[in-house]
Enzyme design. Structure first.
Site, PDB file in Angstrom:
ATOM      1  N   HIS A 166      -3.789   6.237   8.375  1.00  0.00           N
ATOM      2  CA  HIS A 166      -3.027   5.782   9.542  1.00  0.00           C
ATOM      3  C   HIS A 166      -3.364   6.614  10.765  1.00  0.00           C
ATOM      4  O   HIS A 166      -3.511   6.088  11.861  1.00  0.00           O
ATOM      5  CB  HIS A 166      -1.532   5.868   9.256  1.00  0.00           C
ATOM      6  CG  HIS A 166      -1.073   4.858   8.254  1.00  0.00           C
ATOM      7  ND1 HIS A 166       0.242   4.667   7.918  1.00  0.00           N
ATOM      8  CD2 HIS A 166      -1.763   3.973   7.502  1.00  0.00           C
ATOM      9  CE1 HIS A 166       0.334   3.708   7.012  1.00  0.00           C
ATOM     10  NE2 HIS A 166      -0.863   3.279   6.726  1.00  0.00           N
ATOM     11  N   ASP A 167      -3.510   7.919  10.562  1.00  0.00           N
ATOM     12  CA  ASP A 167      -3.838   8.795  11.675  1.00  0.00           C
ATOM     13  C   ASP A 167      -5.149   8.332  12.311  1.00  0.00           C
ATOM     14  O   ASP A 167      -5.232   8.106  13.518  1.00  0.00           O
ATOM     15  CB  ASP A 167      -3.967  10.240  11.173  1.00  0.00           C
ATOM     16  CG  ASP A 167      -4.119  11.241  12.311  1.00  0.00           C
ATOM     17  OD1 ASP A 167      -3.639  10.932  13.424  1.00  0.00           O
ATOM     18  OD2 ASP A 167      -4.699  12.319  12.095  1.00  0.00           O
ATOM     19  N   VAL A 190      -5.184   4.580  13.988  1.00  0.00           N
ATOM     20  CA  VAL A 190      -4.371   4.229  15.149  1.00  0.00           C
ATOM     21  C   VAL A 190      -4.930   4.784  16.460  1.00  0.00           C
ATOM     22  O   VAL A 190      -5.253   4.036  17.358  1.00  0.00           O
ATOM     23  CB  VAL A 190      -2.900   4.611  14.931  1.00  0.00           C
ATOM     24  CG1 VAL A 190      -2.113   4.437  16.212  1.00  0.00           C
ATOM     25  CG2 VAL A 190      -2.303   3.742  13.840  1.00  0.00           C
ATOM     26  N   GLY A 198      -7.154   7.728  16.485  1.00  0.00           N
ATOM     27  CA  GLY A 198      -8.239   8.648  16.177  1.00  0.00           C
ATOM     28  C   GLY A 198      -7.680   9.726  15.274  1.00  0.00           C
ATOM     29  O   GLY A 198      -6.466   9.934  15.235  1.00  0.00           O
ATOM     30  N   PRO A 218      -3.939  -2.538   9.985  1.00  0.00           N
ATOM     31  CA  PRO A 218      -4.222  -3.766   9.252  1.00  0.00           C
ATOM     32  C   PRO A 218      -2.965  -4.200   8.492  1.00  0.00           C
ATOM     33  O   PRO A 218      -2.286  -3.376   7.890  1.00  0.00           O
ATOM     34  CB  PRO A 218      -5.335  -3.354   8.278  1.00  0.00           C
ATOM     35  CG  PRO A 218      -5.924  -2.127   8.857  1.00  0.00           C
ATOM     36  CD  PRO A 218      -4.829  -1.440   9.626  1.00  0.00           C
ATOM     37  N   THR A 258      -6.134   2.177  -5.265  1.00  0.00           N
ATOM     38  CA  THR A 258      -6.164   2.471  -6.699  1.00  0.00           C
ATOM     39  C   THR A 258      -5.070   3.480  -7.066  1.00  0.00           C
ATOM     40  O   THR A 258      -4.786   3.697  -8.243  1.00  0.00           O
ATOM     41  CB  THR A 258      -7.549   3.017  -7.136  1.00  0.00           C
ATOM     42  OG1 THR A 258      -7.516   3.288  -8.529  1.00  0.00           O
ATOM     43  CG2 THR A 258      -7.903   4.307  -6.394  1.00  0.00           C
ATOM     44  N   ASP A 287      -1.989  -0.386  -8.609  1.00  0.00           N
ATOM     45  CA  ASP A 287      -3.005  -0.610  -9.648  1.00  0.00           C
ATOM     46  C   ASP A 287      -2.328  -0.544 -11.019  1.00  0.00           C
ATOM     47  O   ASP A 287      -2.034   0.541 -11.515  1.00  0.00           O
ATOM     48  CB  ASP A 287      -4.090   0.469  -9.503  1.00  0.00           C
ATOM     49  CG  ASP A 287      -5.061   0.501 -10.672  1.00  0.00           C
ATOM     50  OD1 ASP A 287      -5.065  -0.469 -11.484  1.00  0.00           O
ATOM     51  OD2 ASP A 287      -5.807   1.483 -10.791  1.00  0.00           O
ATOM     52  N   SER A 312      -4.201   1.763 -13.986  1.00  0.00           N
ATOM     53  CA  SER A 312      -4.170   3.238 -13.977  1.00  0.00           C
ATOM     54  C   SER A 312      -3.592   3.671 -12.630  1.00  0.00           C
ATOM     55  O   SER A 312      -4.324   4.117 -11.750  1.00  0.00           O
ATOM     56  CB  SER A 312      -5.584   3.794 -14.166  1.00  0.00           C
ATOM     57  OG  SER A 312      -6.456   3.202 -13.217  1.00  0.00           O
ATOM     58  N   ASP A 334      -9.731   5.693  -9.565  1.00  0.00           N
ATOM     59  CA  ASP A 334     -10.875   5.121 -10.290  1.00  0.00           C
ATOM     60  C   ASP A 334     -11.195   3.742  -9.695  1.00  0.00           C
ATOM     61  O   ASP A 334     -10.686   3.419  -8.623  1.00  0.00           O
ATOM     62  CB  ASP A 334     -10.550   5.038 -11.790  1.00  0.00           C
ATOM     63  CG  ASP A 334      -9.282   4.230 -12.065  1.00  0.00           C
ATOM     64  OD1 ASP A 334      -8.836   3.491 -11.144  1.00  0.00           O
ATOM     65  OD2 ASP A 334      -8.738   4.322 -13.177  1.00  0.00           O
TER      66      ASP A 334
END
Ligand SMILES: *[C@@H]1O[C@H](CO)[C@@H](O)[C@H](O)[C@H]1NC(C)=O
Ligand SMILES: *[C@@H]1O[C@H](CO)[C@@H](O)[C@H](O)[C@H]1NC(C)=O
Ligand SMILES: *[C@@H]1O[C@H](CO)[C@@H](O)[C@H](O)[C@H]1NC(C)=O
Ligand SMILES: *[C@@H]1O[C@H](CO)[C@@H](O)[C@H](O)[C@H]1NC(C)=O
Length: 343
Positions: A75-76, A79, A81, A167, A198, A243, A246, A251
Site C-alpha cells: 500500500h505504501d 499509493v 511511492g 487496486p 498466498t 489460500d 497453505s 508458496d
C-alpha cells in the site's frame, strides 16, 4: 582415485559457485537513482540482522503479522511511492483504504518498535520506508518465500496522499492490468505480485460480492458453501484465509487455488478466467521456483516506486509522525545543527 574425485568435486563446487555468482549478478534488477545495495554498510551495518531477528521473533508469536507487513509495504508503494506515507497518523484514507485486509494496528506499531531498535543501535539514520521494505522482505523469506536483496536509501515523506487508488478486490483483469500498467508493471509482474495472497486473511465484504445475491459461476461450489458459512451476510465482520491449501506458508499454492476455482477475490480468480493471464497463473502453479524468481524481481521493482532519496523528505524520528509535528525530533534537529556548526 579418492583424491581425484575429491578434487573434481571441489572444482565442480567452484564452478557452480562461480556460475551462481554470475547468475545472481546478471539477475540483479535496476536500481533507482539515489538507492544502493550497500547504503547502510557504514552507517548502520547491523540494520539487516536487527530486522531479520525481530521479524523472526514476532512471527513465532503471530504468523499473521507477515501478511500484514507485506500488505502495508504494498500500500505504501502503490499509493504515493515507497516513502513511509502509509505509516503516518492521520493518513486515515491510506490506512482505511479498501481492501483494509491487514493494515492492522499491531503491524503499524511493530514497524515503529523496529525503528526504535534500529535507531537505538545506529542513531536516526535509517528511514521508516526502508525499515518497512526490509520488514516486508523478511516476512516473505521467513514464511517460506524467496530471499532477495533490496537496494536501500529511501527517505520518509513529509506528506501523505489524500486520494487513494488501490487496486480493488472487485476489479476484473482488464482493470487490474491497467492499474498495474500505470505503475509500469507488465502482465507477468502483475500476476507475480498477486501471489502475495498466498498468505493472510480477507474480510467478508472483500468477496461477498461473489456470494450474494447471486453466486459467481467461476467459484467452486463446495468452496462457496463454506464461504457462506463464514460470511452469513455480505457485511459480516468475519475473516477467512486467502489460500486454503497453505494459509500461512509463502508458496505457489495460491495459483493452484485459482486453477481449482478457489480464489477468494474477483480480482484474483479473474486472472485465471482471463485468457491473457491464464497461462501465467498456470506457469506459477506448476513451478514454484519460477514464481519465486519473478515475485522477488517484481517486489524489488515495486519497492523502488517513486522513492525519495538524497536530501528529499526526511528520516522520521517516529514512523507515525512527520518530524515537524514531533517536538522531540525538532529539538534533536536544532541540537544536531548547532553541533555541526561548531564542529
Ligand atoms: C481499517 O483498519 C484500521 C486499523 O486497524 C481500523 O481502525 C479501521 O476501522 C478499518 N477500516 C475499515 C473500513 O474496515
Ligand atoms: C471489466 O470491468 C470494467 C469496469 O467495470 C468493465 O467496463 C469491462 O467491461 C469489464 N471487462 C470484462 C472483460 O468483463
Ligand atoms: C462468523 O463465522 C462463523 C463460522 O465460522 C459463523 O458461525 C458466524 O455466524 C459468523 N459471524 C458473523 C458475525 O458473521
Ligand atoms: C462489525 O463490527 C462493527 C464494529 O466493530 C459493528 O458496528 C457492526 O455492527 C459489525 N457488523 C456485523 C454484521 O456484525
Amino acid at each position: 582415485m579418492a583424491t581425484a574425485s575429491a578434487s573434481s568435486f571441489i572444482s565442480l563446487l567452484l564452478i557452480s559457485s562461480l556460475l551462481l555468482a554470475s547468475f545472481t549478478e546478471a539477475q540483479k534488477p535496476p536500481v533507482a537513482k539515489g538507492l544502493s545495495w550497500t547504503f547502510y554498510d557504514q552507517s548502520c551495518p547491523k540494520l539487516e540482522s536487527i530486522v531479520r531477528k525481530q521479524i523472526q521473533n514476532a512471527l513465532k508469536k503471530d504468523i499473521g503479522l507477515a501478511a500484514g507487513l507485506i500488505r502495508i509495504h504494498f500500500h505504501d508503494c502503490f499509493v504515493q511511492g515507497c516513502d513511509g506515507s502509509v505509516l503516518l497518523e492521520g493518513s486515515t484514507s491510506e490506512q482505511n483504504a479498501r481492501p483494509n485486509l491487514s493494515l492492522r494496528k499491531e503491524a503499524l506499531k511493530f514497524v515503529d518498535d523496529l525503528r526504535a531498535r534500529v535507531h537505538k543501535e545506529c542513531g536516526r539514520v535509517v528511514s521508516c520506508a526502508d525499515i518497512l521494505a526490509l520488514a516486508a522482505r523478511d516476512s516473505v523469506a521467513l514464511s517460506g518465500g524467496p530471499n532477495y536483496d533490496l537496494p536501500l536509501g529511501r527517505r520518509d515523506s513529509k506528506t501523505f496522499a489524500t486520494v487513494v487508488n488501490l487496486p480493488s478486490p472487485f476489479s476484473n483483469t482488464t482493470v487490474i492490468l491497467n492499474d498495474f500498467r500505470e505503475k509500469t508493471f507488465n502482465a507477468r509482474e502483475t500476476v507475480a505480485l498477486s501471489g502475495g495472497h498466498t498468505v493472510g486473511l480477507a474480510h467478508c465484504p472483500a468477496f461477498t460480492n461473489r456470494l450474494y445475491p447471486k453466486q459467481d459461476p467461476t467459484l467452486d461450489k463446495t468452496f462457496a458453501n463454506n464461504l457462506k458459512k463464514t460470511c452469513p451476510t455480505s457485511d459480516s465482520n468475519n475473516t477467512t484465509v486467502f489460500d486454503i491449501r497453505s494459509p500461512n506458508v509463502f508458496d505457489n499454492k495460491y495459483y493452484v487455488d485459482l486453477m481449482n476455482r478457489q480464489g477468494l477475490l474477483t480480482s484474483d480468480q479473474d486472472l485465471y478466467t482471463d485468457k491473457r493471464t491464464r497461462s501465467i497463473v498456470t506457469s506459477f502453479a506448476v513451478d514454484q521456483s519460477l514464481f519465486f524468481q519473478e515475485f522477488a524481481n517484481s517486489m524489488i521493482k515495486m519497492s523502488q516506486l517513486s522513492v525519495l532519496t538524497g536530501k528529499q523528505g526526511e528520516i522520521r524520528a517516529k514512523c507515525s509522525v512527520k518530524n515537524s509535528n514531533n517536538l522531540a525530533s525538532v529539538v534533536e534537529d536544532v541540537v544536531e545543527e548547532a553541533w555541526s556548526g561548531i564542529i
